[in-house]
Design an enzyme around this catalytic site. Structure first.
Site, PDB file in Angstrom:
ATOM      1  NE  ARG A  65      68.562  -1.455  16.904  1.00 46.53           N
ATOM      2  CZ  ARG A  65      69.858  -1.613  16.832  1.00 46.53           C
ATOM      3  NH1 ARG A  65      70.649  -0.672  17.237  1.00 46.53           N
ATOM      4  NH2 ARG A  65      70.371  -2.713  16.339  1.00 46.53           N
ATOM      5  CE  LYS A  97      78.822 -11.324  13.647  1.00 51.85           C
ATOM      6  NZ  LYS A  97      77.492 -11.018  13.305  1.00 51.85           N
ATOM      7  CB  SER A 154      76.773  -1.209  20.648  1.00 54.74           C
ATOM      8  OG  SER A 154      75.918  -1.858  21.530  1.00 54.74           O
ATOM      9  CG  HIS A 208      71.648  -3.654  24.395  1.00 63.03           C
ATOM     10  ND1 HIS A 208      72.880  -3.072  24.260  1.00 63.03           N
ATOM     11  CD2 HIS A 208      71.358  -4.173  23.184  1.00 63.03           C
ATOM     12  CE1 HIS A 208      73.323  -3.252  23.027  1.00 63.03           C
ATOM     13  NE2 HIS A 208      72.423  -3.909  22.349  1.00 63.03           N
TER      14      HIS A 208
HETATM   15  P1  ADP Z   1      74.026  -8.081  17.652  1.00 68.00           P
HETATM   16  O1  ADP Z   1      73.370  -9.101  18.524  1.00 68.00           O
HETATM   17  O2  ADP Z   1      73.411  -8.050  16.279  1.00 68.00           O
HETATM   18  O3  ADP Z   1      75.511  -8.131  17.664  1.00 68.00           O
HETATM   19  P2  ADP Z   1      73.638  -5.991  19.642  1.00 68.00           P
HETATM   20  O4  ADP Z   1      74.530  -6.619  20.604  1.00 68.00           O
HETATM   21  O5  ADP Z   1      73.819  -4.522  19.442  1.00 68.00           O
HETATM   22  O6  ADP Z   1      73.649  -6.637  18.213  1.00 68.00           O
HETATM   23  O7  ADP Z   1      72.112  -6.171  20.092  1.00 68.00           O
HETATM   24  C1  ADP Z   1      71.587  -7.298  20.738  1.00 68.00           C
HETATM   25  C2  ADP Z   1      70.070  -7.236  20.595  1.00 68.00           C
HETATM   26  O8  ADP Z   1      69.570  -6.015  21.121  1.00 68.00           O
HETATM   27  C3  ADP Z   1      69.581  -7.288  19.147  1.00 68.00           C
HETATM   28  O9  ADP Z   1      68.377  -8.014  19.123  1.00 68.00           O
HETATM   29  C4  ADP Z   1      69.339  -5.849  18.797  1.00 68.00           C
HETATM   30  O10 ADP Z   1      68.373  -5.692  17.776  1.00 68.00           O
HETATM   31  C5  ADP Z   1      68.824  -5.337  20.124  1.00 68.00           C
HETATM   32  N1  ADP Z   1      69.018  -3.899  20.261  1.00 68.00           N
HETATM   33  C6  ADP Z   1      70.140  -3.180  20.084  1.00 68.00           C
HETATM   34  N2  ADP Z   1      69.939  -1.870  20.319  1.00 68.00           N
HETATM   35  C7  ADP Z   1      68.620  -1.760  20.635  1.00 68.00           C
HETATM   36  C8  ADP Z   1      67.757  -0.650  20.949  1.00 68.00           C
HETATM   37  N3  ADP Z   1      68.207   0.596  20.972  1.00 68.00           N
HETATM   38  N4  ADP Z   1      66.448  -0.923  21.221  1.00 68.00           N
HETATM   39  C9  ADP Z   1      65.995  -2.183  21.175  1.00 68.00           C
HETATM   40  N5  ADP Z   1      66.734  -3.268  20.869  1.00 68.00           N
HETATM   41  C10 ADP Z   1      68.026  -3.056  20.605  1.00 68.00           C
END
Ligand code: ADP
Length: 171
Positions: free
Chosen positions: A91, A41, A129, A17
């Protein structure tokens, strides 16, 4: 002023992130990172406040970043913030279908709202995460997966969660 919103659960924020935040901050005047809470959710491990505080710590070195939280629709949040861009990280192929559908839906609701995808840094392509939560919960190594400044916070919060669970099971 070009403002972009980086929405996500960030439960917790990872180096994957952070890499997206840093790169987005070079492309926009202001990047608004928002922890989205979805009561329909949400089964998050960290509270909204904990997640916001960890992101604030991890992004303290990026001057044009603002960290906040929101419960509601992303389109409404962007409107409220006066942001015309949404940043999402991509990803593997597995992210694509969900993101594609989501971006089209957002566009249908507001044609002026553009979703911008930033490809993951190869170094973090495997990082999520959920894997950090699992590793941390079972005392695995999280160094190199999350920003170093929040490693201890994660461990401390999980220690409290575990202690609470044990007390509950005993009582
Ligand atoms: P969500 O928003 O689906 O609940 P997350 O909080 O994990 O998921 O991720 C927020 C954003 O960061 C999403 O666009 C996700 O694809 C991106 N993201 C998560 N992990 C990575 C990573 N390792 N590399 C690049 N982008 C990531």
């Amino acid at each position: 002023m070009r403002k972009a919103v980086c929405p996500g659960s960030f439960d917790p924020v990872t180096l994957g992130h952070l890499d997206i935040f840093e790169r987005a901050s070079l492309m926009f005047d202001e990047v608004i990172i928002s922890v989205f809470v979805n009561p329909t959710k949400d089964k998050a491990m960290f509270t909204m406040k904990e997640r916001v505080n960890m992101i604030k710590k991890a992004t303290a070195h990026i001057p044009n970043v603002k960290v906040t939280s929101f419960s509601g629709l992303l389109n409404d949040f962007c409107k409220q913030q006066g942001a015309n861009f949404i940043i999402r990280g991509l990803r593997a192929f597995s992210d694509f279908e969900y993101e594609f559908q989501r971006a089209l839906l957002i566009k249908k609701i507001n044609k002026d709202l553009e979703t911008v995808f930033i490809m993951t840094n190869a170094q973090y392509s495997y990082l999520s995460s959920s894997s950090v939560r699992e590793l941390a919960y079972f005392d695995g190594q999280i160094a190199g997966l999350v920003p170093a400044c929040i490693e201890e916070d994660i461990k401390n919060i999980l220690a409290k969660i575990k202690a609470k669970k044990i007390t509950k099971e005993k009582g």
